[in-house]
Design an enzyme around this catalytic site. Structure first.
Site, short mmCIF file in Angstrom:
data_model
loop_
_atom_site.label_atom_id
_atom_site.label_comp_id
_atom_site.label_asym_id
_atom_site.label_seq_id
_atom_site.Cartn_x
_atom_site.Cartn_y
_atom_site.Cartn_z
N GLY A 9 42.57 -52.28 15.63
CA GLY A 9 41.68 -51.98 14.53
C GLY A 9 42.46 -51.36 13.39
N THR A 10 41.77 -51.05 12.31
CA THR A 10 42.41 -50.39 11.18
C THR A 10 42.58 -48.90 11.48
OG1 THR A 10 40.30 -49.87 10.14
CG2 THR A 10 41.32 -51.98 9.56
N GLU A 87 49.77 -45.94 19.20
CA GLU A 87 50.67 -46.40 18.13
C GLU A 87 51.56 -47.54 18.62
OE1 GLU A 87 49.89 -45.31 15.39
OE2 GLU A 87 49.15 -43.27 15.60
N GLN A 89 51.77 -50.49 17.77
CA GLN A 89 52.32 -51.38 16.75
C GLN A 89 53.78 -51.05 16.44
OE1 GLN A 89 49.96 -49.12 16.09
NE2 GLN A 89 50.62 -47.87 14.35
#
Length: 216
Positions: A9-10, A87, A89
């Site tokens: 998600g954002t 985190e 990403q």
């Protein structure tokens, strides 16, 4: 069967809060887990939520082998029933491969949480690999909102309230940073395309030339 699950998600959609909740629920049932994170807003070795909740975590560096770390813990007699990665990403694609191996070879559930795309709307390498390998991809149900009230779908990097589209992919920052600092804001696609942040929208609304009208 153990799974590799990617919760995406954002910013501002509750990823870290859900990660903490999953850890709490499993801990309450007597399960023990390992929490990995990287570049959390609260500092090294922390998993934090914007709601103010913080817990200790294992900081992942660029060359760390997550599979080898868990094997070493098990070899020392530690109990590990599940893995949480916040985190995600920021992890390297090879580290995502290691997480998949944890699921398949060590038979542990792995719950990874992360932003899918960067401030340029490009996939983070870690997120891309998770999309390729995850058993399930879950979009967070708590919708972050753009300043206009629409559902936020993109992350914008800002300096002095102005959106920037150049720079390193990873620059640690957060929402609501003081002027002059690198910050982030969630926007709908329309306003991300127009590079219109809350600050620039306010400035535009105050301009007498926003909606030029001809006299009748």
């Amino acid at each position: 069967m153990p799974e590799l699950v990617f919760f995406s998600g954002t910013m501002d959609c509750g990823k870290s809060t859900l990660a903490l909740q999953i850890g709490h629920n499993r801990s309450a049932r007597g399960l023990q887990g390992v929490i990995f994170t990287r570049d959390d807003r609260a500092g090294e070795g922390k998993l934090s939520s914007r709601l103010g909740l913080v817990t200790e975590a294992v900081e992942v560096d660029e060359g760390m082998d997550l599979y080898a770390y868990l094997v070493a813990q098990l070899s020392k007699g530690a109990r590990v029933d599940y893995v949480i990665v916040d985190e995600a990403q920021f992890l390297a694609p090879a580290q995502i491969d290691q997480l998949a191996r944890v699921v398949d070879d060590l038979e542990m559930d792995v719950f990874a949480f992360g932003i899918t795309t960067d401030f340029r709307t490009r996939l983070f390498p870690g997120s891309q690999r998770l999309v390729e390998l995850a058993d399930r991809i879950e979009a967070l149900q708590v919708e972050a909102l753009c300043w206009c009230g629409a559902r936020a779908t993109h992350n914008a990097r800002t300096i002095d309230g102005e959106m920037v589209v150049e720079g390193a992919q990873v620059v640690v920052g957060d929402v609501n940073r003081p002027a002059g600092e690198v910050g982030y804001e969630v926007l709908c696609r329309r306003h991300h395309r127009r590079r219109m942040t809350a600050a620039s929208a306010q400035a535009g609304a105050l301009s007498p030339d926003v909606l030029p009208m001809s006299s009748a």
